[in-house]
Design a protein around this motif. Structure first.
Motif, PDB file in Angstrom:
ATOM      1  N   ARG A   1       2.181   1.783 -46.072  1.00  0.00           N
ATOM      2  CA  ARG A   1       2.848   1.593 -44.774  1.00  0.00           C
ATOM      3  C   ARG A   1       2.988   2.884 -43.976  1.00  0.00           C
ATOM      4  O   ARG A   1       2.841   2.894 -42.775  1.00  0.00           O
ATOM      5  N   GLU A   2       3.306   3.974 -44.627  1.00  0.00           N
ATOM      6  CA  GLU A   2       3.591   5.231 -43.934  1.00  0.00           C
ATOM      7  C   GLU A   2       2.369   6.151 -43.840  1.00  0.00           C
ATOM      8  O   GLU A   2       2.498   7.284 -43.409  1.00  0.00           O
ATOM      9  N   PHE A   3       1.192   5.677 -44.230  1.00  0.00           N
ATOM     10  CA  PHE A   3       0.001   6.523 -44.228  1.00  0.00           C
ATOM     11  C   PHE A   3      -0.379   6.880 -42.797  1.00  0.00           C
ATOM     12  O   PHE A   3      -0.493   6.026 -41.939  1.00  0.00           O
ATOM     13  N   GLU A   4      -0.567   8.184 -42.562  1.00  0.00           N
ATOM     14  CA  GLU A   4      -0.945   8.649 -41.233  1.00  0.00           C
ATOM     15  C   GLU A   4      -1.764   9.919 -41.366  1.00  0.00           C
ATOM     16  O   GLU A   4      -1.407  10.822 -42.112  1.00  0.00           O
ATOM     17  N   MET A   5      -2.869   9.985 -40.660  1.00  0.00           N
ATOM     18  CA  MET A   5      -3.719  11.174 -40.658  1.00  0.00           C
ATOM     19  C   MET A   5      -3.397  12.014 -39.424  1.00  0.00           C
ATOM     20  O   MET A   5      -3.111  11.470 -38.357  1.00  0.00           O
ATOM     21  N   PRO A   6      -3.461  13.352 -39.553  1.00  0.00           N
ATOM     22  CA  PRO A   6      -3.279  14.191 -38.367  1.00  0.00           C
ATOM     23  C   PRO A   6      -4.489  14.034 -37.444  1.00  0.00           C
ATOM     24  O   PRO A   6      -5.576  13.672 -37.893  1.00  0.00           O
ATOM     25  N   ASN A   7      -4.284  14.317 -36.150  1.00  0.00           N
ATOM     26  CA  ASN A   7      -5.411  14.200 -35.226  1.00  0.00           C
ATOM     27  C   ASN A   7      -6.353  15.397 -35.382  1.00  0.00           C
ATOM     28  O   ASN A   7      -6.014  16.400 -36.006  1.00  0.00           O
TER      29      ASN A   7
ATOM     30  N   MET B   1      -7.814   1.258 -49.512  1.00  0.00           N
ATOM     31  CA  MET B   1      -6.602   1.538 -50.251  1.00  0.00           C
ATOM     32  C   MET B   1      -5.513   2.087 -49.323  1.00  0.00           C
ATOM     33  O   MET B   1      -4.373   1.682 -49.416  1.00  0.00           O
ATOM     34  N   HIS B   2      -5.862   3.048 -48.441  1.00  0.00           N
ATOM     35  CA  HIS B   2      -4.845   3.642 -47.581  1.00  0.00           C
ATOM     36  C   HIS B   2      -4.243   2.621 -46.612  1.00  0.00           C
ATOM     37  O   HIS B   2      -3.148   2.805 -46.123  1.00  0.00           O
ATOM     38  N   ASP B   3      -4.981   1.533 -46.334  1.00  0.00           N
ATOM     39  CA  ASP B   3      -4.462   0.481 -45.465  1.00  0.00           C
ATOM     40  C   ASP B   3      -3.219  -0.183 -46.049  1.00  0.00           C
ATOM     41  O   ASP B   3      -2.391  -0.706 -45.315  1.00  0.00           O
ATOM     42  N   SER B   4      -3.074  -0.130 -47.357  1.00  0.00           N
ATOM     43  CA  SER B   4      -1.933  -0.772 -48.002  1.00  0.00           C
ATOM     44  C   SER B   4      -0.686   0.120 -48.000  1.00  0.00           C
ATOM     45  O   SER B   4       0.393  -0.335 -48.359  1.00  0.00           O
TER      46      SER B   4
END
Length: 126
Positions: free
Chosen positions: A6-12, A1-4
């Motif tokens: 565009r702006e999804f980003e996880m912190p390192n 789901m998160h692949d869809s």
């Protein structure tokens, strides 16, 4: 789901660990009181001890841990040390935590008009 998304980003992992460490340090009511007091301006260990009703040695230990986490700075003047909140990030972190606590304790819904307590130097929230 998160692949869809565009702006999804996880912190390192390092960012996540540093944030977890900061939250762990803030899981103490005296440390929150100490930081709140420091948002109003720099002060000494003895003044902070009086404000939070704790011993100077206890406050000094809290300050040492908060310094290691980068949440507090110290300025030395001769034999005296004056502490201050490190930066605006500390202010925002505490503001949000205390605003959330206020909303939870008082069952305030989002968008419902209300006032928040804040240090004198913080100014109006926008």
């Amino acid at each position: 789901m998160h692949d869809s998304l565009r702006e999804f980003e996880m912190p390192n992992d390092e960012e996540v660990q540093l944030a977890a460490d900061a939250f762990r340090l803030l899981a103490d009511s005296n440390r929150i009181k100490i930081l709140w007091a420091l948002l109003q301006g720099e002060t000494s260990v003895n003044c902070l001890a009086e404000l939070v009703d704790a011993s100077a040695s206890s406050v000094s230990q809290h300050l040492a841990k908060l310094r290691l986490a980068g949440l507090v700075t110290v300025r030395r003047e001769g034999t005296f040390a004056y502490y201050a909140a490190a930066d605006a990030h500390v202010r925002r972190l505490l503001d949000e935590a205390l605003f959330h606590a206020d909303h939870t304790a008082n069952e305030i819904a989002d968008g419902q008009p209300h006032d928040h307590r804040r240090p004198a130097t913080v100014g109006a929230r926008t």
